[in-house]
Write a protein that holds these residues in place. Sequence first.
Motif, PDB file in Angstrom:
ATOM      1  N   ARG A  25      39.096  63.893  52.943  1.00  0.00           N
ATOM      2  CA  ARG A  25      39.974  63.729  51.776  1.00  0.00           C
ATOM      3  C   ARG A  25      41.435  63.978  52.172  1.00  0.00           C
ATOM      4  NH1 ARG A  25      41.088  67.326  47.515  1.00  0.00           N
ATOM      5  NH2 ARG A  25      40.186  68.892  48.871  1.00  0.00           N
ATOM      6  N   GLU A  26      41.656  65.038  52.945  1.00  0.00           N
ATOM      7  CA  GLU A  26      43.011  65.389  53.366  1.00  0.00           C
ATOM      8  C   GLU A  26      43.568  64.337  54.319  1.00  0.00           C
ATOM      9  OE1 GLU A  26      40.378  67.467  53.421  1.00  0.00           O
ATOM     10  OE2 GLU A  26      40.953  68.854  51.816  1.00  0.00           O
ATOM     11  N   LEU A  27      42.722  63.850  55.228  1.00  0.00           N
ATOM     12  CA  LEU A  27      43.180  62.851  56.194  1.00  0.00           C
ATOM     13  C   LEU A  27      43.576  61.566  55.473  1.00  0.00           C
ATOM     14  CD1 LEU A  27      40.509  63.425  59.024  1.00  0.00           C
ATOM     15  CD2 LEU A  27      42.875  64.240  58.975  1.00  0.00           C
ATOM     16  N   THR A  28      42.768  61.166  54.507  1.00  0.00           N
ATOM     17  CA  THR A  28      43.074  59.947  53.757  1.00  0.00           C
ATOM     18  C   THR A  28      44.354  60.108  52.951  1.00  0.00           C
ATOM     19  OG1 THR A  28      40.692  59.680  53.526  1.00  0.00           O
ATOM     20  CG2 THR A  28      42.073  58.237  52.185  1.00  0.00           C
ATOM     21  N   ALA A  29      44.511  61.284  52.321  1.00  0.00           N
ATOM     22  CA  ALA A  29      45.724  61.522  51.531  1.00  0.00           C
ATOM     23  C   ALA A  29      46.954  61.411  52.419  1.00  0.00           C
ATOM     24  CB  ALA A  29      45.671  62.903  50.874  1.00  0.00           C
ATOM     25  N   PHE A  30      46.840  61.908  53.643  1.00  0.00           N
ATOM     26  CA  PHE A  30      47.998  61.873  54.534  1.00  0.00           C
ATOM     27  C   PHE A  30      48.299  60.452  55.015  1.00  0.00           C
ATOM     28  CE2 PHE A  30      50.335  63.009  58.537  1.00  0.00           C
ATOM     29  CZ  PHE A  30      51.446  63.548  57.899  1.00  0.00           C
ATOM     30  N   GLU A  31      47.253  59.648  55.194  1.00  0.00           N
ATOM     31  CA  GLU A  31      47.456  58.224  55.518  1.00  0.00           C
ATOM     32  C   GLU A  31      48.374  57.585  54.485  1.00  0.00           C
ATOM     33  OE1 GLU A  31      46.128  56.028  57.729  1.00  0.00           O
ATOM     34  OE2 GLU A  31      44.500  57.144  58.694  1.00  0.00           O
ATOM     35  N   MET A  66      47.951  62.010  63.852  1.00  0.00           N
ATOM     36  CA  MET A  66      47.913  60.766  63.058  1.00  0.00           C
ATOM     37  C   MET A  66      49.288  60.135  62.992  1.00  0.00           C
ATOM     38  SD  MET A  66      45.583  61.710  59.751  1.00  0.00           S
ATOM     39  CE  MET A  66      46.281  60.399  58.757  1.00  0.00           C
ATOM     40  N   ALA A  67      50.293  60.976  62.733  1.00  0.00           N
ATOM     41  CA  ALA A  67      51.664  60.472  62.616  1.00  0.00           C
ATOM     42  C   ALA A  67      52.106  59.859  63.949  1.00  0.00           C
ATOM     43  CB  ALA A  67      52.599  61.605  62.192  1.00  0.00           C
ATOM     44  N   VAL A  68      51.821  60.569  65.035  1.00  0.00           N
ATOM     45  CA  VAL A  68      52.235  60.079  66.354  1.00  0.00           C
ATOM     46  C   VAL A  68      51.543  58.754  66.688  1.00  0.00           C
ATOM     47  CG1 VAL A  68      52.180  60.582  68.830  1.00  0.00           C
ATOM     48  CG2 VAL A  68      52.864  62.357  67.212  1.00  0.00           C
ATOM     49  N   VAL A 210      55.373  68.851  56.438  1.00  0.00           N
ATOM     50  CA  VAL A 210      54.006  69.204  56.084  1.00  0.00           C
ATOM     51  C   VAL A 210      53.820  70.678  56.398  1.00  0.00           C
ATOM     52  CG1 VAL A 210      51.576  68.605  56.333  1.00  0.00           C
ATOM     53  CG2 VAL A 210      53.328  66.917  56.882  1.00  0.00           C
ATOM     54  N   GLY A 211      53.428  71.453  55.407  1.00  0.00           N
ATOM     55  CA  GLY A 211      53.313  72.892  55.603  1.00  0.00           C
ATOM     56  C   GLY A 211      51.875  73.360  55.642  1.00  0.00           C
TER      57      GLY A 211
END
Length: 398
Positions: A25-31, A66-68, A210-211
């Motif tokens: 869920r967190e990974l998808t939200a960050f996408e 993911m960002a990189v 992102v904290g």
Amino acid sequence: MMDPVRNPFAPGAGQRPPELAGRDRELTAFEVVLERVSRGRPERSLVLTGLRGVGKTVLLGELRSMAVRRGWGAGKIEARPDAELRRPLSAALHRAIRDLAVRHRNPERVEQVLGVLKAFALRANPDGARLRERWQPGIDVPAAQGRADSGDIEIDLVELFSEVAELAKDVGTGVALMIDEMQDVRPEDLSALCAACHELSQSGAPLVVVGAGLPHLPAVLSASKSYSERLFRYVLIDRLDRADADLAVLAPVSREDAGISPFALDALFEASSGYPYFVQAYAKAAWDAAPSDPITAEDVAVAAPEAEAELAVGFFGSRYERATPAEREYLRAMADLTEGRDEAIGTSEVAVYLGRKPSSLSPARDSLIKKGLVYSAERGRIAFTVPHFGRFLLAREE
Ligand SMILES: Nc1ncnc2c1ncn2[C@@H]1O[C@H](COP(=O)(O)OP(=O)(O)OP(=O)(O)O)[C@@H](O)[C@H]1O
Ligand SMILES: [Mg+2]
């Protein structure tokens, strides 16, 4: 015997788990955040909160990767109490600029931004001229003048962030700045950071902060800036549910062509309560204790004292050691009153229990909060940041 060399489990602070379970869920939200921000759309960034050992640092690292992978520039800071933000922030943004430089067509433009970064960095330690001379930020360009070097952290952050975001915009991506232990950022720095994020998001600049931090981080942020709820989406990182805890063990075991019985999974969940750090610790010990493949419930039982001994040193002990005698007395009172359950307790109850005036206990309590051992769950109530800490304290003093 199971080969100890092939043991996949990884108990330890910030240790990458062999399987990152239960965080889809967190990974998808960050996408979505990455995609929207790189298109200049307004979006709240994520702030991960949770108890010790639930996997905040590991998840923050994964978000950074993911960002990189998407061509973003990314850098990471671990905040420390009382330390100023300027230096670690310079190092993190230096990292991010280097990520972007690889894709940027105009080296002169990159150098300009590095010059601004250096000017920002050299403003560190205004109160220690000697220190300032000794410390070199390690940026191989001359410092620029007149940008990000006013000494006012808020102004400087806005200018520096704009420059770096501009560089990212040139290559069609963005900048991600990860801040671990965010509750430890000094109040003046935190307020400047929020203000800068606010300003940049309004201009559509592709930069996200992102904290990650302890459960009271949202309260710390909203005390800092009333609009922080509009900047950040708070995501509670919790223990794994049964299915995810099983997956965290099963997937790595099968990748090593080994097996584990369903009863062993029952026993592991019973021992770990799904807390990621404990999942790794018990699974690691069970693997090493198993005389043969598959791992059985008996192996888990045999391994438990070993796992607990490791946790007593590495997870609980290292934190307990940091407390002074007065603070230990306070911790012990909390453990007694909650009977080892992970629950919040009223600070006034602690005072009554110890037969002391509440005001005389404030220094111990405040310092425990500062050390990240307890947090203020809500007004007048206090809880351990370390899961099962009360139980640990009761067991060690028997
Ligand atoms: N999703 C997960 N699945 C399985 N194991 C995990 C997961 N997340 C973290 N772990 C494991 O849990 C342990 C603790 O992770 P991490 O250090 O990231 O926690 P944390 O929340 O940052 O703790 P702290 O507050 O003490 O810094 C590590 O051993 C890691 O491998
Ligand atoms: Mg951490």
